[in-house]
Design a protein around this motif. Structure first.
Motif, mmCIF file in Angstrom:
data_model
loop_
_atom_site.group_PDB
_atom_site.id
_atom_site.type_symbol
_atom_site.label_atom_id
_atom_site.label_comp_id
_atom_site.label_asym_id
_atom_site.label_seq_id
_atom_site.Cartn_x
_atom_site.Cartn_y
_atom_site.Cartn_z
ATOM 1 N N THR A 277 0.616 -1.180 -0.111
ATOM 2 C CA THR A 277 0.151 -0.523 -0.022
ATOM 3 C C THR A 277 0.756 1.048 0.268
ATOM 4 N N GLU A 278 1.784 1.348 0.216
ATOM 5 C CA GLU A 278 2.979 2.117 0.444
ATOM 6 C C GLU A 278 4.133 2.155 -0.059
ATOM 7 N N HIS A 279 4.345 1.085 -0.247
ATOM 8 C CA HIS A 279 5.788 0.774 -1.593
ATOM 9 C C HIS A 279 5.519 -0.673 -2.632
ATOM 10 N N VAL A 280 7.048 0.117 -3.263
ATOM 11 C CA VAL A 280 7.733 -1.190 -3.989
ATOM 12 C C VAL A 280 8.255 -1.369 -3.782
ATOM 13 N N PHE A 281 8.827 -2.833 -3.704
ATOM 14 C CA PHE A 281 9.756 -3.137 -2.924
ATOM 15 C C PHE A 281 10.447 -4.582 -4.610
ATOM 16 N N THR A 282 12.095 -4.253 -4.588
ATOM 17 C CA THR A 282 12.104 -5.658 -5.587
ATOM 18 C C THR A 282 13.596 -6.131 -4.743
ATOM 19 N N ARG B 298 5.584 4.486 -3.580
ATOM 20 C CA ARG B 298 4.554 3.788 -4.393
ATOM 21 C C ARG B 298 4.363 5.288 -4.915
ATOM 22 N N PRO B 299 4.604 4.655 -6.766
ATOM 23 C CA PRO B 299 4.522 5.336 -7.813
ATOM 24 C C PRO B 299 3.283 6.632 -7.951
ATOM 25 N N GLU B 300 3.240 8.058 -7.847
ATOM 26 C CA GLU B 300 1.531 8.823 -7.960
ATOM 27 C C GLU B 300 1.662 8.393 -9.236
ATOM 28 N N PRO B 301 -0.307 8.930 -9.675
ATOM 29 C CA PRO B 301 -0.797 8.633 -10.874
ATOM 30 C C PRO B 301 -0.449 9.490 -11.554
ATOM 31 N N THR B 302 -0.536 9.188 -13.147
ATOM 32 C CA THR B 302 -0.260 10.605 -14.036
ATOM 33 C C THR B 302 -0.364 9.811 -15.395
ATOM 34 N N VAL B 303 -0.246 10.472 -16.229
ATOM 35 C CA VAL B 303 -0.924 10.642 -17.339
ATOM 36 C C VAL B 303 0.525 10.946 -18.371
ATOM 37 N N GLY B 304 1.136 10.917 -18.234
ATOM 38 C CA GLY B 304 1.970 11.353 -18.338
ATOM 39 C C GLY B 304 3.255 9.922 -18.498
ATOM 40 N N PRO B 305 4.527 10.051 -19.396
ATOM 41 C CA PRO B 305 4.955 9.013 -19.849
ATOM 42 C C PRO B 305 5.547 8.132 -18.049
ATOM 43 N N THR C 86 13.989 5.800 -8.585
ATOM 44 C CA THR C 86 15.037 5.531 -6.944
ATOM 45 C C THR C 86 14.470 4.861 -5.931
ATOM 46 N N PRO C 87 15.605 4.412 -5.610
ATOM 47 C CA PRO C 87 15.212 2.898 -4.696
ATOM 48 C C PRO C 87 15.255 4.621 -3.199
ATOM 49 N N GLY D 66 5.047 -13.510 -15.628
ATOM 50 C CA GLY D 66 5.551 -12.612 -15.027
ATOM 51 C C GLY D 66 4.423 -11.199 -13.586
ATOM 52 N N CYS D 67 2.692 -11.690 -14.249
ATOM 53 C CA CYS D 67 2.506 -10.421 -13.604
ATOM 54 C C CYS D 67 2.014 -10.835 -12.320
ATOM 55 N N GLN D 68 1.719 -10.122 -11.246
ATOM 56 C CA GLN D 68 1.118 -9.898 -10.273
ATOM 57 C C GLN D 68 0.256 -8.767 -9.997
ATOM 58 N N TYR D 69 -0.557 -8.528 -9.028
ATOM 59 C CA TYR D 69 -1.308 -7.089 -8.443
ATOM 60 C C TYR D 69 -1.493 -6.811 -6.878
ATOM 61 N N ARG D 70 -1.635 -6.089 -6.646
ATOM 62 C CA ARG D 70 -2.191 -5.960 -5.015
ATOM 63 C C ARG D 70 -2.488 -4.611 -4.870
ATOM 64 N N ALA D 71 -3.336 -4.008 -4.200
ATOM 65 C CA ALA D 71 -3.306 -2.675 -3.267
ATOM 66 C C ALA D 71 -3.133 -1.156 -4.665
ATOM 67 N N GLY D 72 -4.155 -2.152 -5.756
ATOM 68 C CA GLY D 72 -4.641 -1.655 -7.267
ATOM 69 C C GLY D 72 -3.769 -1.118 -8.398
ATOM 70 N N LEU D 73 -2.571 -1.867 -8.187
ATOM 71 C CA LEU D 73 -0.976 -2.013 -8.939
ATOM 72 C C LEU D 73 -1.167 -3.063 -9.907
ATOM 73 N N ILE D 74 -0.724 -3.576 -10.901
ATOM 74 C CA ILE D 74 -0.425 -4.517 -11.799
ATOM 75 C C ILE D 74 1.054 -4.536 -11.744
ATOM 76 N N ALA D 75 2.113 -5.666 -11.779
ATOM 77 C CA ALA D 75 3.177 -5.263 -12.723
ATOM 78 C C ALA D 75 3.243 -6.366 -12.858
#
Length: 437
Positions: free
Chosen positions: A74-79, A98-105, A110-111, A413-422
């Motif tokens: 909910t607050e971060h993305v980890f690798t 966690r990245p902000e919503p955007t309509v740009g590129p 950055t860690p 290799g897709c996964q989803y959680r907390a409104g994001l899909i990677a």
């Protein structure tokens, strides 16, 4: 539809076998007006409408560098990546905001911080909690790392706050149910305060699980009893003893408000979680275990398919007929079920028709998107011409998958959680997309 809840399996003894998107709106082309006054008026109205219109719905789009594993929260993305500058297989955990919503590129990420994991641990779970990060490290079998460990890290710096042996499960009240491995401290459940790591209470338990809808802890004791405990104090609210019916083939699962016990290969008993009062008792064709699977219960034999039981009465509603050992029903309803097919020739999610008990040929096969497992549906992806993956919602209550998005450049290799899909992309990096509602 019955709300799907987390299902936990308890092995209590040895077994003999073991959408389419809406079409674009057609707009009529306006003929050029003859009056400049009219054109100016139209232009003014258009500007007002555009200025007052809501902006387009933003989608989160960001790129993560190539990684061994990705964890969404909910607050971060980890690798998890190979540690820089070493060749012994050591790994490190990287935390990103966690990245902000955007309509740009796509946004470059950055860690925020890095934490070395060494070469002896794998990461089992990373979860954002209040002002911190909960990290569970899996055992590796090494002599000095043959048990799991749970750590609380500072969410801003990654510094360790406390560490305990065992695997933890969070409850909504800020408590952590810590189940220790046999190598560390056999058969023990310890409940601790997440913020401090302070022990609140403990109990003798070979297995334990927290059930949020009922706010109880369910355990299986070394003596063979199933107990329902108060999560705040550990007080026993109910006990189901095996003394009344001794059996060397006892197997149980928690499904919604039901404790399902397989007393022997042909006898399944359902107990209300509240009070552990028997709800029903039925005879079935020999099975190896019983679990919750959506709206129904799945009584499965390793050879011979699955019987779908009504959780209210225990009656067999329909049967999935198969000779395959590696097809498992995940979600089931009255008319259709979704099954995971692990056979090399046909891997993925398929649909099973209740009327025939066999695969529905018009549904197709979808690669499952890993997720938290609490929804009454699955997400699946398939490759599309020109590259990328189409994302669909797979619901056993619906006759066909509902396509909800196309993930450009995604491969697998897709996964989803907390409104994001990677998903992994060509080249090995990961794309992050906002999950459509």
């Amino acid at each position: 539809m019955v709300e799907r809840t987390a299902v936990t399996f308890i092995d209590l003894g040895e077994l003999t076998e073991p959408t389419e998107p809406a079409p674009p709106l057609r707009t009529r082309r306006r003929r050029p007006g003859r009056s400049r006054t009219l054109l100016a008026l139209l232009a003014s109205v258009t500007l007002l409408v555009v200025a007052g219109a809501a902006p387009p719905t933003p989608r989160v789009r960001a790129i993560l560098p190539a990684a061994l594993a990705v964890f969404l929260s909910t607050e971060h993305v980890f690798t998890v990546v190979a540690q820089r500058g070493v060749t012994d297989g050591s790994q490190e955990l990287l935390a990103y905001r966690r990245p902000e919503p955007t309509v740009g590129p796509p946004q470059p990420l950055t860690p925020l911080w890095r934490m070395p994991l060494g070469s002896f641990h794998g990461v089992q779970l990373v979860e954002s909690v209040a002002d911190g990060v909960l990290l569970i490290l899996a055992p590796t079998g090494q002599a000095d790392h043959n048990y799991a460990e749970t750590l609380l890290l500072d969410g801003r710096t990654g510094q360790e706050r406390w560490r305990r042996s065992g695997t933890g499960t969070l409850d909504p009240s800020g408590r952590l149910l810590l189940q220790t491995d046999a190598a560390a401290r056999p058969d023990r459940l310890t409940v601790v305060e997440v913020a401090s790591g302070r022990e609140l209470w403990s109990s003798s338990a070979a297995w334990a699980s927290y059930h949020e809808p009922h706010a109880v802890v369910v355990t299986y004791t070394p003596a063979g009893d199933i107990e329902v405990l108060d999560p705040a104090t550990g007080a026993v609210r109910g006990r189901l003893s095996d003394v009344d019916e001794p059996s060397d083939r006892l197997y149980a699962a928690i499904a919604g408000d039901l404790v399902v016990v397989l007393r022997n290969p042909t006898t399944v008993v359902g107990y209300d979680l509240d009070g552990l009062v028997q709800r029903w008792r039925v005879s079935v064709t020999p099975v190896d275990y019983v679990t919750g699977c959506g709206d129904l219960l799945c009584a499965r034999a390793h050879h011979g398919g699955t019987q779908l039981l009504d959780p209210v009465t225990g009656a067999v509603r329909w049967t999935h007929v198969t000779d395959a050992d590696d097809v498992y029903i995940d979600l089931a309803g009255e008319r259709r079920a979704l099954a995971m097919d692990f056979r090399p020739s046909t891997p993925g999610v398929t649909a099973i028709d209740a009327a025939t008990g066999r695969t529905a040929p018009d549904y197709g096969t979808w690669a499952r998107v890993a997720g938290p497992g609490l929804a009454p549906y699955l997400l699946g992806v398939r490759s599309v011409a020109g590259g990328g993956l189409v994302l669909a919602r797979l619901d056993p209550a619906q006759p066909q998958p509902r396509r909800i998005d196309v993930l450009a450049g995604a491969v697998d290799g897709c996964q989803y959680r907390a409104g994001l899909i990677a998903c992994r992309r060509h080249g090995g990096d990961f794309g992050l997309w906002q999950l459509p509602d």
